[in-house]
Design an enzyme around this catalytic site. Sequence first.
Site, PDB file in Angstrom:
ATOM      1  N   GLY A 104       0.765  -1.239   0.000  1.00  0.00           N
ATOM      2  CA  GLY A 104       0.000   0.000   0.000  1.00  0.00           C
ATOM      3  C   GLY A 104       0.796   1.290   0.000  1.00  0.00           C
ATOM      4  O   GLY A 104       0.342   2.299   0.539  1.00  0.00           O
ATOM      5  N   SER A 105       1.957   1.292  -0.646  1.00  0.00           N
ATOM      6  CA  SER A 105       2.709   2.561  -0.666  1.00  0.00           C
ATOM      7  C   SER A 105       2.005   3.611  -1.533  1.00  0.00           C
ATOM      8  O   SER A 105       2.061   4.806  -1.233  1.00  0.00           O
ATOM      9  CB  SER A 105       4.158   2.355  -1.117  1.00  0.00           C
ATOM     10  OG  SER A 105       4.226   2.035  -2.479  1.00  0.00           O
ATOM     11  N   ASN A 106       1.323   3.171  -2.588  1.00  0.00           N
ATOM     12  CA  ASN A 106       0.535   4.138  -3.379  1.00  0.00           C
ATOM     13  C   ASN A 106      -0.681   4.618  -2.601  1.00  0.00           C
ATOM     14  O   ASN A 106      -1.050   5.784  -2.681  1.00  0.00           O
ATOM     15  CB  ASN A 106       0.123   3.538  -4.723  1.00  0.00           C
ATOM     16  CG  ASN A 106       1.241   3.617  -5.733  1.00  0.00           C
ATOM     17  OD1 ASN A 106       1.589   4.694  -6.198  1.00  0.00           O
ATOM     18  ND2 ASN A 106       1.844   2.472  -6.047  1.00  0.00           N
ATOM     19  N   ARG A 121     -15.738 -14.757 -10.062  1.00  0.00           N
ATOM     20  CA  ARG A 121     -15.213 -13.392 -10.151  1.00  0.00           C
ATOM     21  C   ARG A 121     -16.347 -12.379 -10.011  1.00  0.00           C
ATOM     22  O   ARG A 121     -16.237 -11.369  -9.320  1.00  0.00           O
ATOM     23  CB  ARG A 121     -14.499 -13.188 -11.493  1.00  0.00           C
ATOM     24  CG  ARG A 121     -13.828 -11.830 -11.592  1.00  0.00           C
ATOM     25  CD  ARG A 121     -13.197 -11.584 -12.950  1.00  0.00           C
ATOM     26  NE  ARG A 121     -12.284 -12.637 -13.365  1.00  0.00           N
ATOM     27  CZ  ARG A 121     -11.057 -12.820 -12.875  1.00  0.00           C
ATOM     28  NH1 ARG A 121     -10.606 -12.028 -11.937  1.00  0.00           N
ATOM     29  NH2 ARG A 121     -10.297 -13.805 -13.303  1.00  0.00           N
ATOM     30  N   HIS A 170       0.018   1.739 -13.004  1.00  0.00           N
ATOM     31  CA  HIS A 170       0.773   0.624 -13.561  1.00  0.00           C
ATOM     32  C   HIS A 170       2.234   1.045 -13.696  1.00  0.00           C
ATOM     33  O   HIS A 170       2.513   2.157 -14.165  1.00  0.00           O
ATOM     34  CB  HIS A 170       0.181   0.241 -14.935  1.00  0.00           C
ATOM     35  CG  HIS A 170       0.849  -0.942 -15.545  1.00  0.00           C
ATOM     36  ND1 HIS A 170       0.530  -2.244 -15.196  1.00  0.00           N
ATOM     37  CD2 HIS A 170       1.835  -1.034 -16.468  1.00  0.00           C
ATOM     38  CE1 HIS A 170       1.288  -3.079 -15.881  1.00  0.00           C
ATOM     39  NE2 HIS A 170       2.088  -2.369 -16.663  1.00  0.00           N
ATOM     40  N   ARG A 193      -6.084  -8.373  -8.464  1.00  0.00           N
ATOM     41  CA  ARG A 193      -7.121  -9.231  -9.041  1.00  0.00           C
ATOM     42  C   ARG A 193      -7.649  -8.569 -10.306  1.00  0.00           C
ATOM     43  O   ARG A 193      -7.817  -7.347 -10.347  1.00  0.00           O
ATOM     44  CB  ARG A 193      -8.325  -9.385  -8.095  1.00  0.00           C
ATOM     45  CG  ARG A 193      -8.052 -10.107  -6.819  1.00  0.00           C
ATOM     46  CD  ARG A 193      -7.637 -11.526  -6.989  1.00  0.00           C
ATOM     47  NE  ARG A 193      -8.651 -12.419  -7.548  1.00  0.00           N
ATOM     48  CZ  ARG A 193      -8.421 -13.688  -7.843  1.00  0.00           C
ATOM     49  NH1 ARG A 193      -7.228 -14.214  -7.655  1.00  0.00           N
ATOM     50  NH2 ARG A 193      -9.375 -14.444  -8.329  1.00  0.00           N
ATOM     51  N   ASN A 236      -6.276   3.152 -12.372  1.00  0.00           N
ATOM     52  CA  ASN A 236      -5.252   2.225 -11.899  1.00  0.00           C
ATOM     53  C   ASN A 236      -3.891   2.873 -12.077  1.00  0.00           C
ATOM     54  O   ASN A 236      -3.729   3.767 -12.912  1.00  0.00           O
ATOM     55  CB  ASN A 236      -5.324   0.940 -12.730  1.00  0.00           C
ATOM     56  CG  ASN A 236      -4.286  -0.086 -12.317  1.00  0.00           C
ATOM     57  OD1 ASN A 236      -4.060  -0.304 -11.120  1.00  0.00           O
ATOM     58  ND2 ASN A 236      -3.629  -0.696 -13.287  1.00  0.00           N
TER      59      ASN A 236
HETATM   60  C1  GRF Z   1       2.983  -0.677  -7.746  1.00  0.00           C
HETATM   61  O1  GRF Z   1       4.199  -0.796  -8.429  1.00  0.00           O
HETATM   62  C2  GRF Z   1       1.841  -0.501  -8.711  1.00  0.00           C
HETATM   63  O2  GRF Z   1       2.188   0.215  -9.842  1.00  0.00           O
HETATM   64  C3  GRF Z   1       1.527  -1.913  -9.084  1.00  0.00           C
HETATM   65  O3  GRF Z   1       1.694  -2.651  -7.903  1.00  0.00           O
HETATM   66  C4  GRF Z   1       2.606  -1.969  -7.039  1.00  0.00           C
HETATM   67  C5  GRF Z   1       1.878  -1.727  -5.762  1.00  0.00           C
HETATM   68  O4  GRF Z   1       2.699  -1.157  -4.770  1.00  0.00           O
HETATM   69  N1  GRF Z   1       0.203  -1.984  -9.678  1.00  0.00           N
HETATM   70  P1  GRF Z   1       2.049  -0.579  -3.453  1.00  0.00           P
HETATM   71  O5  GRF Z   1       1.185  -1.673  -2.838  1.00  0.00           O
HETATM   72  O6  GRF Z   1       1.250   0.626  -3.811  1.00  0.00           O
HETATM   73  O7  GRF Z   1       3.215  -0.251  -2.563  1.00  0.00           O
END
Ligand code: GRF
Length: 210
Positions: free
Chosen positions: A19-21, A72, A116, A98, A114
């Site tokens: 969850g760093s994002n 799903r 990526h 998922r 999202n």
């Molecule tokens: C990130 O690199 C994101 O781009 C990808 O999965 C990773 C998730 O990292 N979809 P975090 O859980 O947000 O730290």
Amino acid sequence: MGGKVTGKLKVGVLISGRGSNLQALIDACAERDFPAEIVLVISNVAGVYGLERAKKARIPALVIPHGNYPSREAFDDAMDDALRAAGVEFICLAGFMRLLGAKFARGWEGKLVNIHPSLLPAFKGVRVHEQVLDAGVAMSGATVHFVIPELDSGPAIVQAEVPVHPGDTVETLAARVLKQEHVIYPIALRMVAEGRVKYENGRVVIRDRA
Ligand code: GRF
């Protein structure tokens, strides 16, 4: 959605891991003038660190384990119910591992983004940094994009480039890209929440760059 003079855009964040994002979005939303607030975090995996981050920030968090559902679609429906019950208006996928079904993606069309870790449309799917290093390209980056039913294929809102250095490993490249992810995700969410960016017929429309 968004653009309201009062009230902030109510955001749900879906995670599967550290969850760093999510943290980058939490930090952005903590700023008084940020036009969005996170009202719900959902993880499909129990015990992940992202759930701790939500707890620390006093954001309601749910675990909805995909394995508990027969299909799903049933899993997607459970998430949909929880998101709507929480008043979520906009969804950010942040390391959510998922695949979402077409019904869910269509139901949230234009309200689902999202992040990526590549410069899409290059290097879709998983093991992205490995793909990048194997291809021998000199540039990589990160993309925030609207989600459509086809994986990693919706139009980009914001992209950031990073160099690939000779001698990079998956870890060194991932760390360089991740730093940029944390920069561009809040930027993209702000643009959307202010109504400056919209999804229209498969394209991103920028309304006002001022
Ligand atoms: C990130 O690199 C994101 O781009 C990808 O999965 C990773 C998730 O990292 N979809 P975090 O859980 O947000 O730290």
